[in-house]
Write an enzyme that holds these catalytic residues in place. Structure first.
Site, PDB file in Angstrom:
ATOM      1  N   LYS A   5      56.550  84.895  61.517  1.00  0.00           N
ATOM      2  CA  LYS A   5      57.544  84.121  60.758  1.00  0.00           C
ATOM      3  C   LYS A   5      58.881  84.817  60.852  1.00  0.00           C
ATOM      4  CE  LYS A   5      57.992  87.185  57.201  1.00  0.00           C
ATOM      5  NZ  LYS A   5      59.252  87.899  56.846  1.00  0.00           N
ATOM      6  N   ASP A 132      53.705  87.662  51.525  1.00  0.00           N
ATOM      7  CA  ASP A 132      53.858  86.732  52.639  1.00  0.00           C
ATOM      8  C   ASP A 132      52.571  86.019  53.017  1.00  0.00           C
ATOM      9  OD1 ASP A 132      56.537  87.304  52.859  1.00  0.00           O
ATOM     10  OD2 ASP A 132      56.314  88.697  54.536  1.00  0.00           O
TER      11      ASP A 132
END
Length: 276
Positions: A5, A132
């Site tokens: 990401k 995350d």
């Protein structure tokens, strides 16, 4: 694939009483990352896993191992598995490699061990492993609040990304604890979230001030504008409108800098790495 990401934006809104920080961040998942393979080695075992592909991470500290340990009490099939990881995402890069590996483990072993957990429960388990991890269970680009775990699906006009991957490891804990970190940003109204000139990362000026090697590299990239920082790591990126634009920028990078041109996950394209 266990995807990486990038944080298109990362604002620190304040520090909480528990020591964590409230954030406003925009996550984009990439169609590039680590390869993970799951191989059953014993159909009637004890819910054991063996992890290969890591040379310098003790098993008990590996988020894959920790994710499996969370699922073991809920397993209704007692099979044993080998999990092999071909690492492409550097550690300390701010690209969520360990969190992505953990999320993939939760998703896959939930099925293989017949745990029967819904996505909401998996998100709760993921949050125990790291801020995350829920993003990768969520599996889509998102606006995130809280510590980064409160997710709202979004779409961003970021079709191509040139990732810059310097061989520099950054300590997230050190940055969050630094006295010079700005912790009083204002939350951006949702109507303004797609304005790319507002996509700042509060860690970038701090990191450039304390890490000489990253600062020197950044100064060599002045012709690529703007160069952005992902998360709290060393990875930087440039947003591009086309593959041709991204590859043209890639051809101008300093000698020896690892880079990869990728699309956002929704674009379903495969990245091609390059070492200058």
């Amino acid at each position: 694939m266990s995807p990486a990401k990038i944080n298109l934006m990362l604002r620190i809104l304040g520090q909480r009483e528990d020591g964590y920080h409230n954030l406003q961040t925009l996550f984009q998942i990439l169609d590039w990352g680590d390869d993970m393979t799951f191989q059953q080695v014993n159909q009637n075992g004890q819910c054991q896993i063996r992890i290969t592909g890591f040379n310098d991470v003790p098993e008990e500290q590996n988020l894959i191992h920790q994710a499996a340990q969370l699922l073991r009490p809920m397993a209704r099939k007692q099979s044993d598995w080998l999990i092999d990881v071909n690492k492409r995402i550097p550690q300390g890069a701010g690209l969520g490699g360990g969190s992505s590996n953990a999320a993939m483990t939760l998703l896959m072993m939930n099925g293989y061990w017949d745990c029967g957990l819904c996505q909401e429960r998996l998100l709760q388990l993921g949050n125990q492993l790291g801020a995350d991890v829920p993003l990768f269970i969520h599996g889509r680009a998102a606006l995130a609040g809280g510590t980064g775990n409160e997710l709202i699906s979004c779409q961003f006009d970021t079709p191509w990304v040139l990732l810059l991957l310097p061989d520099i490891h950054i300590s997230t804990a050190r940055l969050f604890q630094h006295n010079d970190l700005r912790r009083n940003q204002q939350c951006i109204d949702t109507a303004l979230l797609h304005h790319q000139d507002l996509w700042i990362n509060d860690f970038f000026p701090l990191l450039l001030s304390i890490d000489q090697s990253l600062r020197q590299l950044y100064q060599q990239l002045h012709h690529l504008n703007p160069v952005r920082l992902s998360g709290t790591g060393s990875a930087m990126f440039v947003l591009c409108k086309s593959r041709a634009e991204a590859e043209a920028a890639q051809s101008q990078l300093p000698q020896g800098l690892r880079s990869v041109v990728v699309q956002a996950k929704a674009a379903h394209s495969t990245g091609v790495e390059k070492n200058q």
